[in-house]
Write a protein that holds these residues in place. Structure first.
Motif, mmCIF file in Angstrom:
data_model
loop_
_atom_site.group_PDB
_atom_site.id
_atom_site.type_symbol
_atom_site.label_atom_id
_atom_site.label_comp_id
_atom_site.label_asym_id
_atom_site.label_seq_id
_atom_site.Cartn_x
_atom_site.Cartn_y
_atom_site.Cartn_z
ATOM 1 N N UNK A 58 -11.418 5.945 -7.924
ATOM 2 C CA UNK A 58 -10.289 6.645 -8.544
ATOM 3 C C UNK A 58 -9.568 7.528 -7.531
ATOM 4 N N UNK A 59 -10.320 8.329 -6.779
ATOM 5 C CA UNK A 59 -9.682 9.246 -5.835
ATOM 6 C C UNK A 59 -9.000 8.497 -4.696
ATOM 7 N N UNK A 60 -9.563 7.389 -4.274
ATOM 8 C CA UNK A 60 -8.953 6.615 -3.194
ATOM 9 C C UNK A 60 -7.615 6.027 -3.631
ATOM 10 N N UNK A 61 -7.607 5.374 -4.769
ATOM 11 C CA UNK A 61 -6.385 4.742 -5.254
ATOM 12 C C UNK A 61 -5.324 5.790 -5.597
ATOM 13 N N UNK A 62 -5.739 6.871 -6.208
ATOM 14 C CA UNK A 62 -4.779 7.917 -6.560
ATOM 15 C C UNK A 62 -4.260 8.626 -5.322
ATOM 16 N N UNK A 63 -5.096 8.780 -4.319
ATOM 17 C CA UNK A 63 -4.635 9.370 -3.059
ATOM 18 C C UNK A 63 -3.524 8.546 -2.443
ATOM 19 N N UNK A 64 -3.708 7.239 -2.420
ATOM 20 C CA UNK A 64 -2.676 6.343 -1.890
ATOM 21 C C UNK A 64 -1.398 6.453 -2.712
ATOM 22 N N UNK A 65 -1.544 6.515 -4.021
ATOM 23 C CA UNK A 65 -0.368 6.625 -4.880
ATOM 24 C C UNK A 65 0.397 7.912 -4.602
ATOM 25 N N UNK A 66 -0.313 9.013 -4.478
ATOM 26 C CA UNK A 66 0.368 10.289 -4.222
ATOM 27 C C UNK A 66 1.007 10.327 -2.847
ATOM 28 N N UNK A 71 4.234 11.995 -0.510
ATOM 29 C CA UNK A 71 3.745 12.285 0.827
ATOM 30 C C UNK A 71 4.472 11.535 1.917
ATOM 31 N N UNK A 72 3.812 11.419 3.055
ATOM 32 C CA UNK A 72 4.446 10.809 4.222
ATOM 33 C C UNK A 72 4.762 9.326 4.075
ATOM 34 N N UNK A 73 4.236 8.679 3.049
ATOM 35 C CA UNK A 73 4.547 7.261 2.850
ATOM 36 C C UNK A 73 5.750 7.038 1.935
ATOM 37 N N UNK A 74 6.289 8.124 1.369
ATOM 38 C CA UNK A 74 7.474 7.941 0.521
ATOM 39 C C UNK A 74 8.585 7.366 1.402
ATOM 40 N N UNK A 75 9.306 6.466 0.850
ATOM 41 C CA UNK A 75 10.361 5.816 1.612
ATOM 42 C C UNK A 75 9.888 4.580 2.367
ATOM 43 N N UNK A 76 8.583 4.313 2.322
ATOM 44 C CA UNK A 76 8.056 3.109 2.958
ATOM 45 C C UNK A 76 8.563 1.895 2.184
ATOM 46 N N UNK A 77 8.959 0.854 2.886
ATOM 47 C CA UNK A 77 9.456 -0.327 2.171
ATOM 48 C C UNK A 77 8.429 -0.847 1.156
ATOM 49 N N UNK A 78 8.899 -1.245 -0.015
ATOM 50 C CA UNK A 78 7.987 -1.719 -1.065
ATOM 51 C C UNK A 78 7.046 -2.829 -0.615
ATOM 52 N N UNK A 79 7.511 -3.751 0.193
ATOM 53 C CA UNK A 79 6.641 -4.843 0.652
ATOM 54 C C UNK A 79 5.467 -4.303 1.465
ATOM 55 N N UNK A 80 5.716 -3.288 2.283
ATOM 56 C CA UNK A 80 4.633 -2.697 3.070
ATOM 57 C C UNK A 80 3.668 -1.936 2.165
ATOM 58 N N UNK A 81 4.191 -1.219 1.182
ATOM 59 C CA UNK A 81 3.317 -0.513 0.242
ATOM 60 C C UNK A 81 2.451 -1.498 -0.534
ATOM 61 N N UNK A 82 3.019 -2.626 -0.892
ATOM 62 C CA UNK A 82 2.252 -3.667 -1.583
ATOM 63 C C UNK A 82 1.098 -4.154 -0.714
#
Length: 96
Positions: A58-66, A71-82
């Motif tokens: 839970x904490x791992x997946x939620x950390x990535x989501x936040x 966080x610093x991943x906001x704005x990352x292209x959707x394909x890369x986030x996928x």
């Protein structure tokens, strides 16, 4: 969507509003816990690795989501986030 699903709708020690539980009567954390119990029953997850596994996953997946939302991943292209999300799930699965 993340905040809608996992925002301040429930606490681990509180029963959520029954009108928000859906057909199963479980909140998302309870679904995760039940799925991990099922993995033990199926012989996929060793019983000695089960205690507390829901907190780690839970904490791992939620950390990535936040990190992706605020966080610093906001704005990352959707394909890369996928791709990162899939690798994260693979890592959690191997780690459990």
């Amino acid at each position: 969507m993340f905040r809608t699903a996992f925002g301040d709708l429930f606490g681990l020690d509180l029963r959520p509003d029954p009108s928000k539980e859906g057909r199963t009567g479980r909140n998302p954390f309870q679904h995760l816990s039940a799925a991990l119990d099922d993995l033990v029953t199926a012989g996929v997850l060793p019983p000695e690795r089960r205690p507390g596994a829901e907190y780690l996953a839970w904490s791992t997946v939620h950390g990535m989501a936040l990190l992706s939302i605020d966080g610093p991943l906001r704005g990352t292209p959707p394909a890369m986030l996928e791709q990162l999300g899939q690798r994260l799930l693979d890592m959690v699965e191997r780690g459990l």
